[in-house]
Motif scaffolding. Structure first.
Motif, PDB file in Angstrom:
ATOM      1  N   UNK A   1       0.787  -1.232  -0.006  1.00  0.00           N
ATOM      2  CA  UNK A   1      -0.157   0.075  -0.042  1.00  0.00           C
ATOM      3  C   UNK A   1       1.015   1.307  -0.144  1.00  0.00           C
ATOM      4  N   UNK A   2       0.412   2.327  -0.566  1.00  0.00           N
ATOM      5  CA  UNK A   2       1.007   3.483  -0.353  1.00  0.00           C
ATOM      6  C   UNK A   2       0.742   4.483   0.726  1.00  0.00           C
ATOM      7  N   UNK A   3       0.166   3.972   1.827  1.00  0.00           N
ATOM      8  CA  UNK A   3      -0.153   4.791   3.000  1.00  0.00           C
ATOM      9  C   UNK A   3      -0.479   3.640   4.207  1.00  0.00           C
ATOM     10  N   UNK A   4      -0.648   4.134   5.187  1.00  0.00           N
ATOM     11  CA  UNK A   4      -0.621   3.241   6.405  1.00  0.00           C
ATOM     12  C   UNK A   4      -1.916   2.398   6.204  1.00  0.00           C
ATOM     13  N   UNK A   5      -2.197   1.133   6.611  1.00  0.00           N
ATOM     14  CA  UNK A   5      -3.475   0.373   6.415  1.00  0.00           C
ATOM     15  C   UNK A   5      -4.253   0.169   7.743  1.00  0.00           C
ATOM     16  N   UNK A   6      -5.372   0.456   7.569  1.00  0.00           N
ATOM     17  CA  UNK A   6      -6.531  -0.050   8.773  1.00  0.00           C
ATOM     18  C   UNK A   6      -6.727  -1.255   8.681  1.00  0.00           C
ATOM     19  N   UNK A   7      -6.453  -2.179   9.836  1.00  0.00           N
ATOM     20  CA  UNK A   7      -6.671  -3.501   9.872  1.00  0.00           C
ATOM     21  C   UNK A   7      -7.625  -3.845  11.070  1.00  0.00           C
ATOM     22  N   UNK A   8      -8.502  -4.869  10.960  1.00  0.00           N
ATOM     23  CA  UNK A   8      -9.259  -5.280  12.108  1.00  0.00           C
ATOM     24  C   UNK A   8      -8.488  -6.638  12.312  1.00  0.00           C
ATOM     25  N   UNK A   9      -7.854  -6.942  13.503  1.00  0.00           N
ATOM     26  CA  UNK A   9      -7.071  -7.989  13.390  1.00  0.00           C
ATOM     27  C   UNK A   9      -7.946  -8.789  14.882  1.00  0.00           C
TER      28      UNK A   9
END
Length: 445
Positions: free
Chosen positions: A372-380
């Protein structure tokens, strides 16, 4: 697999065909009775198969459809003065349903060996998880009665520190009563220390417990693992070094998890946000993955990476994993490109057939890199995170020893012997009867 199950599968398919053929031949000269009779009888039997082997919304829908089909078949046959056909048709249908029930059930519990008792068992518990289940079920008091040390988290406590201190203090069996995010954290520490881990489903959804075969409705029964348990070995998965037991989701689900309302009202928040997030006007995350064939693709509105593959029928729930020891990651990508596709997705979602959607891709891998070109929102595992790319996912085969109550361990073992794809469908019965793998749609594989 027992030969009797194979015979039962053949009988289930054969009697359905005989029943349809008998009805057709009996009313051959009356096309309206022929069409309606064959249709309602076929729907009745197949719906009954689904009722026996599915859970949740799919089972409820199948029950309603089956009841309607039964009523329709009775009305058609009685109205056309073919009561004999009605009786014979229902008898044959009943035989088909009973045979399918036997064919699709597991071979029964496996004998399991009880694990030696622990010298210092410990259970950590979050009193706020699942609306206060740990308090409501009196888990601390039950632990003391079993000789298990309860450690109840206070608001200012750090779960990792408490778990590490318990292990450093000599705990040789450690458990967690809480949600899946807490389970993953303590499981990672148990894995590192090489000690067994006990899962107590005191969170909201407890998907890890579900796929382990633990009864999520009977929370205190999970404590039996401390007194009378058996060990099973399962996989863990990691993203950028963080352990998860269920899945890591980017896109739709990650946005839902990031919502401030999610923790207090998970299902309501998801239902309110999903229509805007999966629609064709929604901006997909700037992600890129590589398919097994080498093609670089943008996954669209959803990218889900799981600790072993799920069988997903609906985005809102109902997904299960047949096994947790396959040593692989399951990967699902969803792309919705137009309003027409969004409508079709909704229809397939309601019927539990998401894998038939044209923008659905799923495959398996031992590791995966998400760029990705930017920080990634992730639901872990339901926890909201923002991670720096690239996201590197890996499977850790056999990393965790889980101590289950003896009955759960036996049932889990028998379930794991069932061939993949044994759904309550003609294809599933055909697989059992003749050894062919059910044809499943798996894009990108």
């Amino acid at each position: 697999m027992k030969p009797s199950r194979r015979i039962a599968a053949i009988l289930a398919l054969a009697t359905l065909i005989i029943a349809i053929g008998y009805v057709a031949l009996s009313v051959l000269q009356r096309w309206e009775v022929l069409a309606s009779g064959v249709l309602t009888l076929s729907v009745l039997v197949v719906a009954a198969w689904y009722v026996m082997t599915r859970r949740g919304a799919i089972r409820a829908i199948a029950a309603v459809v089956g009841a309607a089909a039964l009523a329709g078949f009775v009305v058609v046959m009685v109205h056309s003065d073919t009561v004999r056909v009605l009786i014979v048709g229902l008898v044959l249908a009943g035989i088909s349903v009973a045979a399918a029930r036997y064919a699709l059930h597991s071979d029964g519990p496996l004998p399991v060996t009880a694990a030696p008792p622990a010298s210092r068992p410990v259970l950590l518990m979050n009193p706020k998880s699942g609306g206060g289940k740990a308090i409501r079920f009196g888990l601390a008091e039950r632990c003391r009665a079993l000789g298990v040390e309860p450690i109840v988290l206070a608001p200012e406590d750090d779960l990792r520190e408490l778990a590490e201190d318990a292990i450093a203090g000599g705990a040789d069996l450690i458990g967690m009563a809480g949600g899946d995010g807490s389970q993953a954290l303590v499981a990672s520490l148990a894995s590192r220390a090489g000690i067994p881990f006990v899962v107590v489903p005191a969170g909201t959804r407890n998907h890890f417990a579900l796929d382990l075969g633990i009864d999520r409705q009977d929370v205190p029964a999970a404590l039996d693992a401390f007194r009378d348990g058996a060990d099973v070995v399962v996989d863990l998965a990691e993203v950028n070094g963080r352990t998860f037991v269920n899945n890591a989701a980017m896109g739709v689900y990650a946005k839902v998890v990031q919502s401030t309302d999610y923790r207090d009202a998970k299902l309501q928040t998801a239902a309110a946000m999903l229509p805007d997030l999966i629609g064709p006007g929604a901006a997909p995350p700037t992600l890129e993955v590589t398919l097994p064939g080498g093609e670089h693709v943008a996954p669209g509105q959803l990218l889900l990476v799981s600790n072993n593959p799920y069988r997903i029928g609906q985005l809102g729930g109902g997904a299960t994993r047949q096994r947790l020891d396959g040593g692989i990651l399951g990967v699902v990508a969803l792309t919705v490109a137009s309003a027409a596709e969004a409508e079709r997705l909704t229809a397939l979602e309601l019927s539990g057939r998401l894998s038939r959607f044209e923008g659905w891709r799923e495959w398996s891998a031992r590791q995966l890199e998400v760029r990705s070109s930017e920080p990634v929102e992730v639901g872990v595992d339901g926890e909201a995170l923002v991670l720096e790319p690239p996201l590197r996912f890996v499977s850790r085969p056999g990393a965790l020893t889980v101590r289950l109550p003896l009955r759960a361990a036996a049932l889990r073992g028998s379930t794991s012997r069932r061939p993949a794809g044994n759904a309550a469908t003609v294809a599933g019965l055909w697989q059992i009867a003749f050894g062919a793998r059910a044809a499943g749609r798996e894009n990108g594989k």
